[in-house]
Design an enzyme around this catalytic site. Structure first.
Site, mmCIF file in Angstrom:
data_model
loop_
_atom_site.group_PDB
_atom_site.id
_atom_site.type_symbol
_atom_site.label_atom_id
_atom_site.label_comp_id
_atom_site.label_asym_id
_atom_site.label_seq_id
_atom_site.Cartn_x
_atom_site.Cartn_y
_atom_site.Cartn_z
ATOM 1 N N HIS A 268 0.755 -1.261 0.201
ATOM 2 C CA HIS A 268 0.077 0.228 0.045
ATOM 3 C C HIS A 268 0.909 1.058 0.085
ATOM 4 C CE1 HIS A 268 -3.112 2.946 1.081
ATOM 5 N NE2 HIS A 268 -4.047 2.125 0.673
ATOM 6 N N GLU A 321 -8.044 -5.043 -0.232
ATOM 7 C CA GLU A 321 -8.468 -5.822 -1.525
ATOM 8 C C GLU A 321 -8.501 -7.242 -1.071
ATOM 9 O OE1 GLU A 321 -9.358 -4.259 -4.453
ATOM 10 O OE2 GLU A 321 -9.401 -2.237 -3.259
HETATM 11 N N1 ACO Z 1 4.062 -7.721 -4.419
HETATM 12 C C1 ACO Z 1 5.112 -7.801 -4.799
HETATM 13 N N2 ACO Z 1 5.955 -6.631 -4.665
HETATM 14 C C2 ACO Z 1 5.325 -5.384 -4.412
HETATM 15 C C3 ACO Z 1 4.014 -5.332 -4.121
HETATM 16 C C4 ACO Z 1 3.162 -6.471 -4.244
HETATM 17 N N3 ACO Z 1 1.895 -6.705 -4.003
HETATM 18 N N4 ACO Z 1 3.776 -4.260 -3.934
HETATM 19 C C5 ACO Z 1 4.782 -3.421 -4.154
HETATM 20 N N5 ACO Z 1 5.816 -4.297 -4.273
HETATM 21 C C6 ACO Z 1 7.120 -3.811 -4.322
HETATM 22 C C7 ACO Z 1 7.471 -3.255 -5.926
HETATM 23 O O1 ACO Z 1 7.867 -4.123 -6.720
HETATM 24 C C8 ACO Z 1 8.486 -2.356 -5.517
HETATM 25 O O2 ACO Z 1 9.753 -2.956 -5.457
HETATM 26 P P1 ACO Z 1 11.213 -2.152 -6.192
HETATM 27 O O3 ACO Z 1 11.526 -1.012 -5.401
HETATM 28 O O4 ACO Z 1 11.834 -3.509 -6.174
HETATM 29 O O5 ACO Z 1 10.797 -2.119 -7.457
HETATM 30 C C9 ACO Z 1 8.494 -1.872 -3.956
HETATM 31 O O6 ACO Z 1 7.719 -2.852 -3.694
HETATM 32 C C10 ACO Z 1 7.679 -0.627 -4.112
HETATM 33 O O7 ACO Z 1 6.479 -0.767 -4.765
HETATM 34 P P2 ACO Z 1 5.662 0.537 -5.421
HETATM 35 O O8 ACO Z 1 5.035 0.268 -6.723
HETATM 36 O O9 ACO Z 1 6.491 1.769 -5.649
HETATM 37 O O10 ACO Z 1 4.814 1.142 -4.180
HETATM 38 P P3 ACO Z 1 3.507 2.014 -4.383
HETATM 39 O O11 ACO Z 1 3.482 2.603 -3.085
HETATM 40 O O12 ACO Z 1 3.749 2.885 -5.720
HETATM 41 O O13 ACO Z 1 2.343 1.153 -4.694
HETATM 42 C C11 ACO Z 1 0.659 -0.640 -4.560
HETATM 43 C C12 ACO Z 1 1.340 0.350 -3.948
HETATM 44 C C13 ACO Z 1 0.336 -0.154 -5.970
HETATM 45 C C14 ACO Z 1 -0.672 -0.965 -3.879
HETATM 46 C C15 ACO Z 1 1.440 -1.843 -4.772
HETATM 47 O O14 ACO Z 1 1.733 -2.277 -3.419
HETATM 48 C C16 ACO Z 1 0.964 -2.954 -5.715
HETATM 49 O O15 ACO Z 1 0.834 -2.984 -6.713
HETATM 50 N N6 ACO Z 1 0.064 -3.859 -4.926
HETATM 51 C C17 ACO Z 1 -0.613 -4.985 -5.539
HETATM 52 C C18 ACO Z 1 -1.858 -4.440 -6.200
HETATM 53 C C19 ACO Z 1 -2.918 -4.185 -5.101
HETATM 54 O O16 ACO Z 1 -2.943 -4.945 -4.170
HETATM 55 N N7 ACO Z 1 -3.751 -3.155 -5.239
HETATM 56 C C20 ACO Z 1 -4.734 -2.661 -4.405
HETATM 57 C C21 ACO Z 1 -4.424 -1.517 -3.619
HETATM 58 S S1 ACO Z 1 -5.299 -1.129 -2.226
HETATM 59 C C22 ACO Z 1 -6.445 -0.023 -2.998
HETATM 60 O O17 ACO Z 1 -6.303 0.711 -3.816
HETATM 61 C C23 ACO Z 1 -7.763 0.135 -2.376
#
Ligand code: ACO
Length: 390
Positions: A268, A321
């Site tokens: 998140h 989620e």
């Molecule tokens: N699984 C594996 N790795 C992850 C995940 C995940 N679910 N979430 C983040 N990471 C990793 C990324 O690959 C990244 O790694 P890196 O730095 O080596 O490239 C690091 O963690 C940071 O990720 P960001 O995308 O920069 O984090 P951000 O804060 O922008 O994204 C998000 C948050 C979009 C929710 C992300 O955690 C994600 O994609 N989760 C999976 C999808 C999801 O669950 N979506 C629902 C969100 S809740 C809502 O909106 C109501």
């Protein structure tokens, strides 16, 4: 990454992380504490103790309603619903075709908003804006049910005071249990608002142009549909389907990460703890006691452990989620309605923010740094903001 000042321009980090772009009295999300509130009241307490309609009033009007206020608010919502012919909206939805539930939803909501006679906000009085704000969410159960078919749309009892009960009965085609209704109601309350997430920011941006509330909701729906935002719950359930048995969880998760894939329902932007919405939804899912809830508990433990090992240094925990998917599945909602049901609730946050944006509005218009080939007359490669442009 912190903000850098280049001349008079402020350079924002990717994804605008940590950038404050608005002031709000609607609510706050505190990522390190794992806490969020609506207008000063713990949102999880509201989900435990209040009805969806009371929280809707809290968001739009600013306080929880007394009996008279509740009745008058319900009358305004009913007046909006009365303008929507459920059968013809269902027929319209059926004609759209296609497999994408959110694509269908934004088309139907747009049509329904037209039937409410939404008008550009600058032309409306404060009371007319509030009426339209109530109306656009009041019609949401009919709109979402329409995307599920004409029968669901026409089954919806628009005189039922409980949104959760009438919506669930319409979609399921039978009377849901009190437990199912309460689980859905808690989910809806937990998801009405959540800070300046991508869809809410979109709603404020479109509002800032003076567009009507139909445009605001349709734009926000587009943002919500993405898997990094509201499109994740059905994907989280697909993950549980693929894993199927506890023994397959660990190899599946490791394989997914090794291929550079994300685990849906984890991570998140704001929370560095467990998402507090997930905490309540997990309790709800376990109470509903389905085989998926038992598998989800095991998979959650595995994902946490493996993410901790593989992505150490980044705090990735379960988000709303993941457990929302298990709860919505347990109460019998089809997967195609997971994100549309989220939209039903979140539309309240969008319009609350739209109302707020209109107080002292200024059009949202940031700047991009040009980094392409130099133009013939190039002195500066920065797009300078104009007073008015397209
Ligand atoms: N699984 C594996 N790795 C992850 C995940 C995940 N679910 N979430 C983040 N990471 C990793 C990324 O690959 C990244 O790694 P890196 O730095 O080596 O490239 C690091 O963690 C940071 O990720 P960001 O995308 O920069 O984090 P951000 O804060 O922008 O994204 C998000 C948050 C979009 C929710 C992300 O955690 C994600 O994609 N989760 C999976 C999808 C999801 O669950 N979506 C629902 C969100 S809740 C809502 O909106 C109501």
């Amino acid at each position: 990454m912190s903000s850098l000042v280049a001349g008079s321009l402020i350079e924002a980090p990717a994804g605008l992380e940590g950038v404050v772009v608005a002031e709000t009295t609607i609510g706050d999300v505190r990522g390190r504490e794992g806490y969020f509130h609506y207008r000063g009241t713990d949102a999880t307490d509201l989900a435990r103790t209040r009805t969806f309609e009371e929280v809707w009033h809290l968001l739009l009007v600013g306080h929880l309603p007394d009996d008279t206020e509740r009745d008058s608010f319900a009358a305004r919502a009913s007046a909006a619903r009365a303008r929507i012919p459920a059968r013809s909206l269902g027929e319209f939805a059926d004609q759209i075709g296609g497999q994408d539930p959110m694509g269908k939803l934004r088309t139907v909501w747009s049509r329904a908003a037209q039937l409410l006679d939404v008008r550009p906000w600058g032309t409306l009085t404060r009371e007319e804006r509030l009426d339209q704000a109530i109306g656009v969410s009041a019609i949401a159960p009919i709109v979402v049910a329409s995307t599920h078919g004409i029968e669901a749309a026409t089954r919806l009892d628009t005189t039922d005071a409980s949104t959760a009960a009438s919506y669930l009965a319409a979609v399921l085609g039978r009377h849901p249990s009190a437990e199912q209704i309460r689980a859905l109601e808690q989910y809806l309350i937990l998801t009405v608002d959540h800070g300046l997430n991508a869809s809410t920011f979109t709603a404020r941006t479109v509002t800032s142009t003076g567009a009507d509330l139909g445009a605001v909701v349709v734009a926000a729906l587009g943002a919500l549909s993405g898997p990094l935002h509201g499109g994740a719950p059905s994907l989280a359930l697909e993950m549980l389907d693929e894993i199927a048995i506890p023994e397959r969880a660990e190899p599946w998760v490791r394989g997914q990460l090794a291929r550079g894939q994300r685990i849906m329902g984890f991570g998140h932007r704001i929370y560095r703890t467990e998402d507090p919405r997930a905490t309540l939804l997990r309790a709800s899912a376990l109470q509903l006691d389905t085989p998926t809830a038992a598998l989800a508990t095991h998979v959650e433990e595995v994902v946490r452990r493996v993410l901790d090992e593989v992505r150490s240094g980044r705090e990735l925990d379960v988000n709303v989620e993941y457990w929302a998917a298990v709860v919505l599945d347990a109460i019998g909602l089809p997967r195609s309605l997971f994100t549309p049901t989220f939209a039903l609730a979140r539309s309240i946050g969008w319009v609350a923010h739209a109302l707020e944006q209109m107080q002292g509005n200024r059009i949202v218009r940031p700047t991009a740094r040009y980094i392409g080939p130099a133009s013939a007359t190039d002195a500066s490669s920065v797009d300078q903001p104009d007073a008015a442009d397209s």
